[in-house]
Scaffold this motif. Structure first.
Motif, PDB file in Angstrom:
ATOM      1  N   SER A  96      69.440  25.262  56.882  1.00 43.31           N
ATOM      2  CA  SER A  96      68.187  25.410  57.621  1.00 43.31           C
ATOM      3  C   SER A  96      67.337  26.487  56.943  1.00 43.31           C
ATOM      4  O   SER A  96      67.861  27.478  56.440  1.00 43.31           O
ATOM      5  CB  SER A  96      68.486  25.786  59.068  1.00 43.31           C
ATOM      6  N   ARG A 107      71.611  34.933  53.185  1.00 44.16           N
ATOM      7  CA  ARG A 107      72.777  34.343  53.847  1.00 44.16           C
ATOM      8  C   ARG A 107      74.065  34.815  53.194  1.00 44.16           C
ATOM      9  O   ARG A 107      74.155  34.869  51.965  1.00 44.16           O
ATOM     10  CB  ARG A 107      72.678  32.822  53.730  1.00 44.16           C
ATOM     11  N   LYS A 133      67.453  33.186  51.815  1.00 46.85           N
ATOM     12  CA  LYS A 133      67.783  33.241  53.239  1.00 46.85           C
ATOM     13  C   LYS A 133      68.419  34.562  53.652  1.00 46.85           C
ATOM     14  O   LYS A 133      68.499  34.866  54.838  1.00 46.85           O
ATOM     15  CB  LYS A 133      68.799  32.143  53.584  1.00 46.85           C
ATOM     16  N   SER A 141      66.281  28.280  63.757  1.00 43.36           N
ATOM     17  CA  SER A 141      65.989  27.292  62.712  1.00 43.36           C
ATOM     18  C   SER A 141      64.542  26.812  62.842  1.00 43.36           C
ATOM     19  O   SER A 141      64.029  26.689  63.945  1.00 43.36           O
ATOM     20  CB  SER A 141      66.948  26.110  62.833  1.00 43.36           C
ATOM     21  N   ASN A 157      65.504  29.007  57.556  1.00 42.19           N
ATOM     22  CA  ASN A 157      65.146  30.251  58.222  1.00 42.19           C
ATOM     23  C   ASN A 157      65.820  31.419  57.505  1.00 42.19           C
ATOM     24  O   ASN A 157      66.817  31.239  56.800  1.00 42.19           O
ATOM     25  CB  ASN A 157      65.636  30.213  59.676  1.00 42.19           C
TER      26      ASN A 157
HETATM   27 MG    MG Z   1      71.397  27.339  59.888  1.00 37.88          MG
END
Ligand code: MG
Ligand code: TXA
Length: 344
Positions: free
Chosen positions: A145, A60, A58, A153, A147
């Motif tokens: 999520s 992230r 991700k 999302s 994405n």
């Molecule tokens: Mg999210």
């Protein structure tokens, strides 16, 4: 990375195909699966290496904690050292479904999963493919999520196939997500339970079963009267490539159409997302999201992605009602717009 992509019918699940994905999860790999809210990217929540792969796929930040998905309520007592009575009531009432609860964590939950917090987020999804996958893997599965961090999302299989192919080991394509926005997140470590993220299960739905619930008011922080072409103060959350503005106020139809015409003269492509009732009122590329907040929620993220596919430069989104589910819609839209609001 080679990705196993499987198209599975939620009404008639191909168990043999689903078992291949359960096996990938057991091997510490990542699998994207549908849920009733948005698609999630899952990995074994108790395996740090597996969880690291989610963050990597991700892009992230690793201090942003993940939600642990379960298919059996008993697992809550393994994940948490203290499940309050109110949490129990809410679990019984709303699970399986679009609700995540925050509880004090047990030692078995790695810090990597909780972003270093002493609490854990848990949810039992209602999507039949998600539940069956969890059951077949016999794991608790961390799943944000699916994405790339900062993007809207994903609510359709095509979103994840386009964005995440070769970044994960498996992708299960099911139907369009029923609700289209992420689960309500409620924190039970507070004296009065606190909604950290609004969703389709609203504050009043929760108050009906457990009494007073607070909602984090900063979720709807507004900054008014920012000029339409305010220079890039883009907040990167739920953001399409297009710049997004929310608009409201007097004569909004004429006023926004005037801006759209001015944009056209400058070769700037404009899009509008609006209630179905208003779809004939606007110039430019118009996407109608639905008649009420629940329908609007289900189409919101998809509409932002569609605007990118049409190479729209600026998206103007109607301000929707702040009713029960509308609060969740406006929370996502405010973030997608970087809180840029045009008030006529
Ligand atoms: Mg999210
Ligand atoms: O509907 C959903 O919840 C979807 C599907 C896939 O289940 N998942 C999802 O995950 O939206 P994610 O990671 O995109 O969002 C999780 C949210 C984040 O805002 C995160 O900061 C918060 O939940 N969160 C997770 N664990 C937390 C914790 N221990 N304390 C506070 N917030 C937490």
């Amino acid at each position: 990375m080679k990705t196993l992509i499987s198209y599975i019918d939620e009404q008639n699940i191909d168990l043999e195909e689903l078992k291949k994905h359960a096996k990938l999860l057991k091997e510490g790999k990542t699998v994207i699966f549908p849920t009733e809210t948005v698609y999630g990217i899952g990995a074994d929540a108790l395996n740090e290496d597996a969880v690291s792969k989610i963050y990597k796929a991700k892009g992230r930040p690793s201090d942003n904690p993940l939600i642990v998905h379960i298919s059996n309520i008993d697992k809550v007592y393994e994940l948490s050292r203290n499940v309050s009575d109110k949490a129990k009531i809410v679990m019984e009432k709303f699970w399986p479904g679009p609700l995540t609860i925050i509880l004090p964590k047990n030692k078995i939950v790695p810090n990597k999963t909780t972003g270093g917090l002493d609490t854990v987020a848990v949810r039992m999804p209602s999507n039949k493919i998600a539940l069956k996958l969890l059951e077949l893997s016999d794991l608790v599965v961390a799943a944000p999520s699916a994405n790339i961090s900062g993007r809207p999302s994903p609510t359709k299989g095509e979103h994840v196939v386009n964005e995440m192919n070769e970044k994960v080991s498996g992708i299960i394509v099911g139907d369009k997500s029923d609700f289209g926005i992420e689960s309500t997140v409620i924190d039970f470590t507070e004296e009065i339970p606190l909604i950290l993220r609004p969703g389709v299960i609203s504050q009043s739905d929760l108050e009906k079963v457990i009494g007073k619930v607070n909602i984090d008011k900063s979720l709807l922080k507004k900054e008014d009267n920012i000029k339409a072409k305010a220079p890039g103060m883009k907040y990167t959350h739920y953001s399409p490539n297009a710049d997004v503005f929310i608009f409201s106020g007097e004569n909004k139809f004429e006023n926004i159409n005037k801006i759209i015409k001015e944009n056209e003269a400058k070769n700037i492509k404009s899009g509008v997302i609006c209630k179905t009732q208003n779809k004939d009122k606007y110039l430019g590329e118009v996407i109608a999201l639905g008649k009420d907040s629940l329908e609007i929620a289900s189409n919101l993220f998809d509409s932002l992605r569609q605007m990118d596919n049409k190479n729209i430069d600026v998206v103007y989104a109607e301000e929707f009602e702040f009713d029960e589910v509308g609060v969740a819609v406006m929370n996502r839209l405010l973030k997608a717009s970087g809180y840029k609001i045009i008030k006529f």
